[in-house]
Design a protein around this motif. Structure first.
Motif, PDB file in Angstrom:
ATOM      1  N   GLN B 190      -3.385  -2.246   7.955  1.00 54.67           N
ATOM      2  CA  GLN B 190      -3.557  -2.076   6.399  1.00 54.67           C
ATOM      3  C   GLN B 190      -5.091  -2.455   6.291  1.00 54.67           C
ATOM      4  OE1 GLN B 190      -2.085  -2.701   2.860  1.00 54.67           O
ATOM      5  NE2 GLN B 190      -0.936  -1.069   3.643  1.00 54.67           N
ATOM      6  N   MET B 191      -5.479  -3.458   6.815  1.00 58.15           N
ATOM      7  CA  MET B 191      -6.745  -4.048   6.619  1.00 58.15           C
ATOM      8  C   MET B 191      -7.887  -3.044   6.979  1.00 58.15           C
ATOM      9  SD  MET B 191      -6.784  -7.958   6.781  1.00 58.15           S
ATOM     10  CE  MET B 191      -7.144  -7.975   8.675  1.00 58.15           C
ATOM     11  N   GLY B 192      -7.778  -2.427   8.022  1.00 55.82           N
ATOM     12  CA  GLY B 192      -8.692  -1.189   8.664  1.00 55.82           C
ATOM     13  C   GLY B 192      -9.941  -1.407   8.189  1.00 55.82           C
TER      14      GLY B 192
ATOM     15  N   PRO C  41      -8.642  -3.953 -14.271  1.00 55.58           N
ATOM     16  CA  PRO C  41      -7.271  -4.480 -13.596  1.00 55.58           C
ATOM     17  C   PRO C  41      -7.518  -4.557 -12.207  1.00 55.58           C
ATOM     18  CG  PRO C  41      -7.070  -2.233 -14.321  1.00 55.58           C
ATOM     19  CD  PRO C  41      -8.681  -2.538 -14.786  1.00 55.58           C
ATOM     20  N   SER C  42      -6.248  -5.388 -11.716  1.00 54.38           N
ATOM     21  CA  SER C  42      -6.329  -5.952 -10.089  1.00 54.38           C
ATOM     22  C   SER C  42      -6.252  -4.681  -9.137  1.00 54.38           C
ATOM     23  CB  SER C  42      -4.956  -6.588  -9.812  1.00 54.38           C
ATOM     24  OG  SER C  42      -4.952  -6.924  -9.018  1.00 54.38           O
ATOM     25  N   GLY C  43      -7.068  -4.362  -8.406  1.00 56.69           N
ATOM     26  CA  GLY C  43      -7.057  -3.220  -7.419  1.00 56.69           C
ATOM     27  C   GLY C  43      -8.053  -1.910  -7.934  1.00 56.69           C
ATOM     28  N   CYS C  44      -8.692  -2.117  -8.998  1.00 55.03           N
ATOM     29  CA  CYS C  44      -9.617  -1.245  -9.478  1.00 55.03           C
ATOM     30  C   CYS C  44     -10.782  -1.016  -8.602  1.00 55.03           C
ATOM     31  CB  CYS C  44      -9.769  -1.502 -10.861  1.00 55.03           C
ATOM     32  SG  CYS C  44     -11.165  -2.707 -11.109  1.00 55.03           S
ATOM     33  N   GLY C  45     -11.254  -1.793  -7.840  1.00 51.09           N
ATOM     34  CA  GLY C  45     -12.261  -1.480  -6.942  1.00 51.09           C
ATOM     35  C   GLY C  45     -13.321  -2.530  -7.253  1.00 51.09           C
ATOM     36  N   LYS C  46     -13.274  -3.581  -7.760  1.00 49.80           N
ATOM     37  CA  LYS C  46     -14.237  -4.714  -7.916  1.00 49.80           C
ATOM     38  C   LYS C  46     -14.834  -5.201  -6.759  1.00 49.80           C
ATOM     39  CE  LYS C  46     -11.473  -7.131 -10.618  1.00 49.80           C
ATOM     40  NZ  LYS C  46     -10.372  -6.273 -10.494  1.00 49.80           N
ATOM     41  N   SER C  47     -13.823  -5.728  -6.003  1.00 45.64           N
ATOM     42  CA  SER C  47     -14.345  -6.265  -4.724  1.00 45.64           C
ATOM     43  C   SER C  47     -15.095  -5.206  -3.643  1.00 45.64           C
ATOM     44  CB  SER C  47     -13.352  -7.043  -3.937  1.00 45.64           C
ATOM     45  OG  SER C  47     -12.867  -8.153  -4.911  1.00 45.64           O
ATOM     46  N   THR C  48     -14.569  -4.114  -3.826  1.00 48.82           N
ATOM     47  CA  THR C  48     -15.065  -3.181  -3.017  1.00 48.82           C
ATOM     48  C   THR C  48     -16.706  -2.727  -3.518  1.00 48.82           C
ATOM     49  OG1 THR C  48     -12.902  -2.002  -2.927  1.00 48.82           O
ATOM     50  CG2 THR C  48     -14.796  -0.435  -2.357  1.00 48.82           C
ATOM     51  N   LEU C  49     -16.984  -2.666  -4.983  1.00 48.44           N
ATOM     52  CA  LEU C  49     -18.144  -2.663  -5.338  1.00 48.44           C
ATOM     53  C   LEU C  49     -19.135  -3.570  -4.685  1.00 48.44           C
ATOM     54  CD1 LEU C  49     -20.305  -1.098  -7.047  1.00 48.44           C
ATOM     55  CD2 LEU C  49     -19.591  -2.449  -8.810  1.00 48.44           C
ATOM     56  N   LEU C  92     -17.682 -14.902  -2.104  1.00 44.98           N
ATOM     57  CA  LEU C  92     -16.626 -14.211  -2.020  1.00 44.98           C
ATOM     58  C   LEU C  92     -15.141 -14.834  -3.024  1.00 44.98           C
ATOM     59  CD1 LEU C  92     -16.731 -13.686   1.789  1.00 44.98           C
ATOM     60  CD2 LEU C  92     -17.298 -12.050  -0.035  1.00 44.98           C
ATOM     61  N   GLN C  93     -14.239 -13.947  -2.933  1.00 48.66           N
ATOM     62  CA  GLN C  93     -13.155 -14.594  -3.913  1.00 48.66           C
ATOM     63  C   GLN C  93     -12.527 -15.954  -3.444  1.00 48.66           C
ATOM     64  OE1 GLN C  93     -11.198 -10.784  -4.491  1.00 48.66           O
ATOM     65  NE2 GLN C  93      -9.796 -11.707  -5.892  1.00 48.66           N
ATOM     66  N   ASP C  94     -12.357 -16.217  -2.200  1.00 52.66           N
ATOM     67  CA  ASP C  94     -11.595 -17.517  -1.923  1.00 52.66           C
ATOM     68  C   ASP C  94     -12.789 -18.393  -1.249  1.00 52.66           C
ATOM     69  OD1 ASP C  94     -10.325 -19.396  -0.818  1.00 52.66           O
ATOM     70  OD2 ASP C  94      -9.185 -18.218   0.651  1.00 52.66           O
TER      71      ASP C  94
HETATM   72  N1  LIG Z   1     -10.239  -3.766   3.550  1.00 52.90           N
HETATM   73  C1  LIG Z   1      -9.500  -2.929   2.856  1.00 52.90           C
HETATM   74  N2  LIG Z   1      -8.912  -1.784   3.595  1.00 52.90           N
HETATM   75  C2  LIG Z   1      -8.225  -0.867   3.129  1.00 52.90           C
HETATM   76  N3  LIG Z   1      -8.091  -0.819   1.600  1.00 52.90           N
HETATM   77  C3  LIG Z   1      -8.512  -1.971   1.106  1.00 52.90           C
HETATM   78  C4  LIG Z   1      -9.215  -2.879   1.546  1.00 52.90           C
HETATM   79  N4  LIG Z   1      -9.859  -4.051   0.352  1.00 52.90           N
HETATM   80  C5  LIG Z   1      -9.428  -3.243  -0.639  1.00 52.90           C
HETATM   81  N5  LIG Z   1      -8.722  -1.986  -0.387  1.00 52.90           N
HETATM   82  C6  LIG Z   1      -8.027  -1.091  -1.240  1.00 52.90           C
HETATM   83  O1  LIG Z   1      -9.011  -0.723  -2.254  1.00 52.90           O
HETATM   84  C7  LIG Z   1      -8.620  -0.758  -3.708  1.00 52.90           C
HETATM   85  C8  LIG Z   1      -9.481  -1.566  -4.506  1.00 52.90           C
HETATM   86  O2  LIG Z   1      -9.549  -2.886  -4.256  1.00 52.90           O
HETATM   87  P1  LIG Z   1     -10.215  -4.185  -4.518  1.00 52.90           P
HETATM   88  O3  LIG Z   1     -10.200  -5.274  -3.653  1.00 52.90           O
HETATM   89  O4  LIG Z   1     -11.703  -3.634  -4.624  1.00 52.90           O
HETATM   90  O5  LIG Z   1      -9.590  -4.562  -5.968  1.00 52.90           O
HETATM   91  P2  LIG Z   1     -10.187  -5.486  -6.992  1.00 52.90           P
HETATM   92  O6  LIG Z   1     -10.755  -4.761  -8.047  1.00 52.90           O
HETATM   93  O7  LIG Z   1     -11.281  -6.438  -6.427  1.00 52.90           O
HETATM   94  O8  LIG Z   1      -8.719  -6.115  -7.097  1.00 52.90           O
HETATM   95  P3  LIG Z   1      -8.537  -7.961  -7.350  1.00 52.90           P
HETATM   96  O9  LIG Z   1      -8.558  -7.920  -8.937  1.00 52.90           O
HETATM   97  O10 LIG Z   1      -6.809  -7.777  -7.220  1.00 52.90           O
HETATM   98  O11 LIG Z   1      -9.477  -8.581  -6.368  1.00 52.90           O
HETATM   99  C9  LIG Z   1      -7.159  -1.107  -3.599  1.00 52.90           C
HETATM  100  O12 LIG Z   1      -6.264  -0.259  -3.547  1.00 52.90           O
HETATM  101  C10 LIG Z   1      -7.052  -1.813  -2.368  1.00 52.90           C
HETATM  102  O13 LIG Z   1      -5.759  -1.673  -1.888  1.00 52.90           O
END
Ligand SMILES: Nc1ncnc2c1ncn2[C@@H]1O[C@H](COP(=O)(O)OP(=O)(O)OP(=O)(O)O)[C@@H](O)[C@H]1O
Ligand SMILES: Nc1ncnc2c1ncn2[C@@H]1O[C@H](COP(=O)(O)OP(=O)(O)OP(=O)(O)O)[C@@H](O)[C@H]1O
Ligand SMILES: [Mg+2]
Ligand SMILES: [Mg+2]
Lengths: 280, 193, 551
Positions: B190-192, C41-49, C92-94
């Protein structure tokens, strides 16, 4: 009980020395001590080692359990060895043994030689442990990395060792939390019985979450290191340790010990000694 | 403008990357902590015959992350763990080396067997076998005890150390390694990165 | 106009093993000295940005990337991380996982050391950063003995040592008490005023207002839903998905007042405690860890049919209080009674039949290969009847809002998102069918919608008599508890109804708590009942009152 390298020797004479000298002392000692076989020599060495140990000012209460385990384990291994060989090992391998008594049912021999060898091992390991304790308790947290670096281990291995030491308390706390969380679900970590395999499988609720959790957490650690440019080039070490005269004396003394021990070994002057009061 | 993330040159199995350092440190710390916990809650002396789940952790780290991580987990984990229990970091260097070698040898199997491990099941099986083989070979190093403790003889080391430890560790490796491989597999996929 | 520090153009990113992109077509410019709030919302891509801005994407995370990100003119895909490290600092988050050194000074110097900065220069920065970010009192501490808030502070210090021009903070407030959160945000403001651009990802929007963000970016499913001024954001954001200040609810309610039916939450007043003994009682309890006493002479009793919230500063002993109650921490003095009987000699498992306990970080217990096995681990240990297991699993998942996830029962628990794992932890406790639920920080790291929906759901569970929860979320405590305990330095300093407890503002602040807009609004308009209403209900009520002639 949380696992951590407590800096219990803080402020003691040894703790004020350069940590490299504490590491080198332990290293030289471990190389030297096995070369000494005569229990009279070892008794003297143990006395000096205990003196050195006391310089670290480690409170007895905190390490009582460790010492107990040490003595029990060494004693057990040495005793079993004595029973199996009947004392015919080490310097007595070809000796005519003095059998003190014979134990049923296999006619296991307890000999004066065996007991002498037990004494040798207990004395030696006691001394090694005494010199080793300050490594754990008299080196300031954060100094281990710089010390290893300045001992010539490069840039990365010292960081790895430092990171290991840094994670121990964190993971230990998490382990405690996991045990708690599973107990709340009716899991009993201390339940015994069953074959070793069953018992191992039964522990899965403890080691699986802790392991997997620390691996997913590792991603954050890797990111945090990458983001601060770890491992991309030559590294500066801000903390720089200085050897003072007393530290040099410590290193020198242990180096001399190693040389003397090697000399005694090579020239055969420290052979196993048969405790005379055991043979009348 | 389009920029495909370039497929990075994968570092070889022997390089000391950040990833290897962090996994090794976590492996070694876990190994030391597990060891400490079994030390803290056990009756002294029963160690060599008791269950040693932490040993399976070591073979798992080797299997999942390669020979370097396996070696460092075993070697540093044992050094630090011995220090933690008061035994002394350098008191039994040959034992640390044995643990390191066992972890390293386990880590070689996935490289050799990569083509055979087609399913999760076969991977778990390989892990169990690798752990046991690595234990039997790696722990031969403890016969260095003949030099480090001149009082011990070969039979003593064989019967009181090598055989019991190899049996206990093989059981731990055979049971715990596959459990951890099965637990980690879906998550790492999953983490990929 | 000054050059922007970061320019994002048409950024789309899909993680290698995912079918859907995590970010789609993002356009963004960040100016020096600006504070940008990123919410969603959770999972919307914030950490990805965040990962795209600091270069982890594409250097460490692989996948399909289109568009470009430039930091001070350097494209992130061709600039090595080493170069980016001097421009961008990330927290980072943690926090616990990103501190890599044993001591605070070593942690701070880690970055510049890696870059090979001269020792004198590192020393100079160390002094500067310690002074600027209030780290001076922590300089002789080891990193493992820091509290959550202190760890955040040190992590920020570590990032500042690289003298970044852009600072990225991913959910810095989760698990911080309100006073610690305020201090952190004040630091953010100072940094911005000194010219650093700061991006803050947060669910706790009302708190973030303390850092006076200049702009907000709202993401949903990886798409920009809003990017613009803070005022515009507060006026337009959906208050059910992000936590907004109360006045924003008022304007919505006014607009909605034309519509007749007002969705007001019916009061869930429980029957008053009968003459039954209290469910849980601490009598002069003292407990702690190793040599350290955390709880000092604590006495309190919680009713069998009560909703009780426990609030207090980080490290005040809230978690320890409940751990002592269910036997996870041995008592050094005193006694705990459950339903009138002493717990001495009772096992944790035995007490677990009464109390469902949800840990602050429930993912620490997830081990089973599937969600279903995870949920049934407890019931199996306690020897419950396997016949009812199917229904049990389905019910527990539905209550925490996980039932609709595809193939949820057969998924490995650890593959769920953080927020989902937390909710699974609650389902695990519910599967034991407890009479009392104990929740440690139910809302931390959850988006607002999941947190409130869940609390409402819990209150409807038949057979669940009482809920005790620990929280830093003042509004959650006020609106979902009949009674509040304030804990400080291991002592109970207040115990009463919400209105009684907040009456003494001095004490409230001494417990590191703050006045929220919802709290003030309730005091002003909530009526004499002493009960506190959620923002929606209160706003509707106020608007109704104001628009009813003659009132
Ligand atoms: N390392 C990863 N590998 C694959 N998919 C990921 C990875 N990190 C996040 N994702 C996916 O990308 C999407 C956005 O995730 P992200 O972590 O950016 O959300 P978030 O807005 O930070 O959420 P949260 O508020 O829960 O921290 C989610 O569907 C998540 O499952
Ligand atoms: N496992 C542990 N070992 C040693 N000390 C601990 C442990 N857990 C907590 N403590 C200490 O006990 C004190 C109380 O901790 P506790 O977790 O009860 O606080 P809390 O009020 O729940 O804080 P938070 O709001 O941060 O969750 C703190 O000073 C903490 O450092
Ligand atoms: Mg996130
Ligand atoms: Mg807590």
């Amino acid at each position: 009980m949380r696992a951590a390298f407590a800096y219990l020797g803080r402020g003691s004479w040894l703790a004020r020395r350069d940590p490299r000298s504490i590491l080198l002392a332990a290293f030289f000692f471990v190389l030297g001590a096995p070369q000494i076989r005569d229990s009279r020599h070892l008794a003297l060495i143990l006395a000096v080692a205990v003196g050195y140990y006391l310089l670290a000012g480690i409170p007895w209460r905190a390490v009582r359990r460790q010492w107990l385990l040490l003595v029990v384990v060494i004693g057990a291994v040495a005793t079993i060895n004595a029973l199996i060989t009947g004392g015919r090992s080490g310097g007595f391998a070809d000796a005519e043994t003095h059998v003190l008594l014979t134990l049923p049912p296999f006619g296991t021999e307890v000999s004066a030689e065996g007991i002498s060898l037990i004494a040798t091992q207990v004395l030696r390991f006691g001394a090694i442990a005494a010199v080793g304790f300050p490594v754990a308790y008299a080196i300031a947290p954060g100094d281990l990395g710089p010390a290893l670096r300045q001992l010539g281990l490069g840039d990365r291995m010292p960081v790895m060792v430092d990171l290991t030491v840094r994670f121990i308390p964190t993971l230990s706390t998490e382990f405690g939390e996991t045990i708690d969380a599973q107990r709340v679900r009716g899991f009993d970590p201390l339940r015994t019985g069953g074959s070793p395999m069953t018992r191992l499988r039964r522990l899965a609720p403890l080691f699986v979450p802790v392991t997997v959790g620390s691996l997913t957490g590792a991603e954050d650690t890797i990111d945090a290191m990458d983001l601060r440019a770890f491992g991309v080039g030559k590294r500066t070490w801000y903390r720089r340790l200085q050897m003072d005269t007393a530290s040099r004396v410590v290193v020198g003394a242990f180096a001399v010990f190693l040389v003397v021990a090697t000399f005694l070994n090579v020239t055969g002057q420290s052979e196993h000694y048969l405790l005379p009061f055991l043979v009348r | 403008m389009t920029a495909m993330a370039q497929p990075q040159t994968t570092p070889g199995p022997w390089s000391l990357t950040t990833r290897v350092i962090v996994y090794s440190a976590i492996g070694a710390a876990l190994y030391a902590v597990f060891n400490w916990i079994s030390f803290a809650i056990q009756i002294p002396g029963a160690e060599s015959v008791s269950v040693r789940p932490h040993y399976g952790l070591l073979t798992f780290f080797g299997f999942a992350f390669g020979p370097v991580v396996g070696f460092l987990t075993g070697f540093v984990g044992n050094v630090v763990g011995d220090q933690l229990t008061g035994w002394g970091a350098f008191t039994s260097p040959h034992w640390s080396l044995a643990n390191g070698l066992a972890g390293m040898i386990t880590g070689l199997f996935p490289i050799w067997m990569a083509s055979r491990m087609t399913s999760v099941g076969s991977k778990a099986l390989t892990a169990a076998v690798a752990g046991v083989v690595a234990t039997v070979i790696g722990f031969l190093v403890i016969f260095l005890g003949l030099v480090l403790t001149p009082e011990l003889d070969f039979n003593t080391i064989l019967t009181t150390e090598y055989i019991p430890v190899v049996i206990a560790n093989s059981i731990a490796a055979a049971i715990v390694t596959p459990i951890l491989v099965l637990a980690w597999e879906p998550i790492s996929a999953q983490m990929g990165r | 106009m000054t050059e922007p520090i970061a320019v994002v153009e048409g950024l789309t990113f899909r993680y290698r093993r995912r079918s859907e992109p995590a970010l789609r077509n993002i356009w963004l410019e960040i100016a020096p000295g600006e504070v940008l709030l990123v919410a969603g919302p959770s999972g919307c891509g914030k950490s990805t940005l965040i990962r795209a801005l600091n270069g982890l994407i594409p250097h460490s995370y692989h996948g399909d990337l289109t568009g470009s990100v430039r930091i001070a003119g350097h494209p992130t895909d061709t600039t090595p991380l080493r170069g980016l490290a001097t421009l961008v600092g990330t927290v980072l988050q943690d926090p616990a996982r990103q501190l890599v050194a044993s001591t605070v000074p070593a942690e701070l110097t880690f970055g510049p050391e890696n870059l090979g900065v001269e020792r004198d220069e590192i020393g100079r920065r160390l002094v500067g950063v310690a002074a600027a970010s209030g780290l001076a009192p922590l300089m002789d501490r080891t990193t493992d003995e820091l509290s959550g808030g202190e760890s955040q502070q040190v992590a920020i210090g570590g990032a500042l040592m690289l003298e970044p021009r852009l600072l990225l903070l991913d959910e810095p407030l989760a698990n911080l008490d309100p006073a610690a959160a305020y201090r952190l945000l004040a630091l953010v403001r100072r940094l911005a005023d000194a010219g650093t651009a700061v991006v803050v990802v947060e669910h706790r929007i009302e708190d973030v207002l303390d850092a006076r963000p200049d702009r907000a970016l709202y993401l949903d499913h990886g798409v920009t839903r809003y990017l613009g001024s803070m005022d515009g954001f507060l006026a337009n954001a959906d208050p059910t998905t992000v936590k907004l200040p109360f006045y924003t609810w008022m304007s919505r309610a006014r607009a909605a007042a034309a519509a007749p039916s007002v969705p007001s939450k019916p009061p869930v007043l429980r029957p008053p405690p009968e003459d039954a003994p209290p469910r849980l009682e601490w009598r002069r309890v003292e407990a702690g860890y190793d040599d350290r006493t955390v709880l000092h002479n604590v006495s309190a009793s919680l009713g069998a049919r009560e909703r009780v919230a426990v609030l207090g500063p980080n490290g005040s002993g809230k978690t320890t209080l409940f751990k002592a109650a269910i036997g996870l921490r041995p008592l050094t003095k005193g006694e705990v009674r459950v339903d009138g009987e002493s717990t001495a000699g009772r096992s944790v498992a035995d007490l677990a039949a009464t109390f469902g306990y949800v840990f602050q970080n429930p993912s620490q217990m997830l081990f089973a290969p599937t969600v279903r096995d995870e949920l049934l681990f407890g019931p199996r240990n306690l020897g419950h009847d396997p016949g009812g297991f199917d229904a049990l699993v389905a019910r527990a998942l539905r209550r925490v809002g996980l039932a609709d996830e595809p193939e949820i029962e057969s998924r490995p628990p650890r593959t769920l998102s953080h927020g989902q794992q937390k909710r699974l932890g609650i389902a695990v406790a519910l599967a034991l069918q407890p009479r009392t639920l104990v929740l440690d920080e139910p809302s931390a790291g959850q988006d607002y919608r999941s947190a409130t929906a869940f609390m409402r759901e819990v209150e409807r569970i038949a057979g669940l008599e009482s809920v005790y929860f620990v929280t830093h979320d003042v509004d959650l405590a006020l609106t979902h508890a009949d009674r509040i305990l304030l804990l400080r330095d291991g002592r109970i300093v207040a115990d009463g109804t919400p209105s009684e407890v907040i009456a003494d503002r001095e004490r409230w602040r001494a417990c590191n708590l703050r006045e929220t807009s919802l709290m003030e609004a309730n005091l002003r308009w909530g009526g004499r009942s002493g009960r506190f209403f959620g923002p929606e209900a209160l706003a509707a009520q106020v608007v109704a009152e104001l628009t009813t002639p003659g009132s």
